[in-house]
Design a protein around this motif. Sequence first.
Motif, PDB file in Angstrom:
ATOM      1  N   ARG A  61       0.832  -1.207   0.000  1.00  0.00           N
ATOM      2  CA  ARG A  61       0.000   0.000   0.000  1.00  0.00           C
ATOM      3  C   ARG A  61       0.864   1.255   0.000  1.00  0.00           C
ATOM      4  O   ARG A  61       0.537   2.245  -0.669  1.00  0.00           O
ATOM      5  N   LEU A  62       1.971   1.222   0.724  1.00  0.00           N
ATOM      6  CA  LEU A  62       2.886   2.363   0.723  1.00  0.00           C
ATOM      7  C   LEU A  62       3.502   2.564  -0.657  1.00  0.00           C
ATOM      8  O   LEU A  62       3.655   3.700  -1.132  1.00  0.00           O
ATOM      9  N   THR A  65       1.224   4.416  -3.035  1.00  0.00           N
ATOM     10  CA  THR A  65       0.833   5.784  -2.674  1.00  0.00           C
ATOM     11  C   THR A  65       1.528   6.782  -3.598  1.00  0.00           C
ATOM     12  O   THR A  65       2.762   6.847  -3.623  1.00  0.00           O
ATOM     13  N   TYR A 104      -3.090   8.121   7.815  1.00  0.00           N
ATOM     14  CA  TYR A 104      -3.262   8.583   6.438  1.00  0.00           C
ATOM     15  C   TYR A 104      -1.905   8.881   5.796  1.00  0.00           C
ATOM     16  O   TYR A 104      -0.864   8.945   6.491  1.00  0.00           O
ATOM     17  N   SER A 105      -1.933   9.074   4.493  1.00  0.00           N
ATOM     18  CA  SER A 105      -0.702   9.373   3.758  1.00  0.00           C
ATOM     19  C   SER A 105      -0.035  10.653   4.254  1.00  0.00           C
ATOM     20  O   SER A 105       1.190  10.778   4.175  1.00  0.00           O
ATOM     21  N   PRO A 117       3.564  12.721  -0.414  1.00  0.00           N
ATOM     22  CA  PRO A 117       2.350  12.150  -1.017  1.00  0.00           C
ATOM     23  C   PRO A 117       1.523  13.212  -1.726  1.00  0.00           C
ATOM     24  O   PRO A 117       1.369  14.335  -1.238  1.00  0.00           O
ATOM     25  N   ILE A 122      -5.196   9.568   1.818  1.00  0.00           N
ATOM     26  CA  ILE A 122      -5.184   8.147   1.454  1.00  0.00           C
ATOM     27  C   ILE A 122      -5.039   7.327   2.731  1.00  0.00           C
ATOM     28  O   ILE A 122      -4.024   7.426   3.424  1.00  0.00           O
ATOM     29  N   LEU A 124      -4.000   4.446   5.115  1.00  0.00           N
ATOM     30  CA  LEU A 124      -2.986   3.398   5.058  1.00  0.00           C
ATOM     31  C   LEU A 124      -3.337   2.220   5.963  1.00  0.00           C
ATOM     32  O   LEU A 124      -3.280   1.065   5.545  1.00  0.00           O
ATOM     33  N   LYS A 149       3.674   0.618  -9.586  1.00  0.00           N
ATOM     34  CA  LYS A 149       3.788   1.780  -8.700  1.00  0.00           C
ATOM     35  C   LYS A 149       4.585   2.909  -9.343  1.00  0.00           C
ATOM     36  O   LYS A 149       4.474   4.063  -8.930  1.00  0.00           O
TER      37      LYS A 149
END
Length: 266
Positions: A61-62, A65, A104-105, A117, A122, A124, A149
């Motif tokens: 997920r990171l 982003t 969150y981001s 970001p 977003i 996390l 990504k």
Amino acid sequence: MEIEIRSQTDDEIVFVVRDAEVPFVNAIRRCAMVNVPKIAIENVNIIRNDSAMFNEVLAHRLGLTPLVSNIDAIEGMALPEDEDYEESQGVMFSLYEEGPKVVYSKDLISSDSKIKPVYDTIPLVKLKEGEVLKIEAEAKVGYGKEHAKWMPTTVCAYKQYPEITFNEDVDIDYDCADACPRGILKSDKRSKKIKVLDIENCSMCKSCVRASVNNYINVGYHENDFIFRIETDGSMPPKEVLLKACDELGEKAEKFIRFSEEGGSN
């Protein structure tokens, strides 16, 4: 070749290309997707993760982003083709949060104020009471051909320019206009014709053709004209993606020409 911009926003550009060929337009599409450099989180060190989310899922997920990756942000960073790429240090991010809260981001702290970001909201991971999340991450420049990504585009597609014609030798079939799912055809019984409101919005699905019992309407396309759309994830402006893709395509063409002129020698 002619190019006309139809619309342009911070994260989307739509333009028409005339007098071009499919291989050329498709080459631009591919270059925009996989040959434009972008910054993304590559290495993640999870020091502590008390949440219910697995470490691998959190790291994935990171990585997805979106990070600011415009020309100013990437300048000075090592590219994958550089010899010192593996040894070079990218932009470092840190995060330390305690629950209960949604992380969150925006909670990612960057070592470079320019690279952060794109969006602050977003989600996390969700932490419950007493849970702690502590991570360190490194973002590096990469290309979409290696991983999604590093792909700057969320939409990068083209279609051939639609063409709608009517058969004047048969009676007007007003029912075919009602069959259009996008509403680009309008029946005008006063002037005894069917008007085309927005030809570029036509998806060439031919619902109108199938609805016409007497073959009154025909849907086709201009063979060498295209409608091109690029949408980004916000990491860089779509016009910048397009220009960089064209530069990359030009460099590949020059390399091929040199290779041919030198008789196939390196």
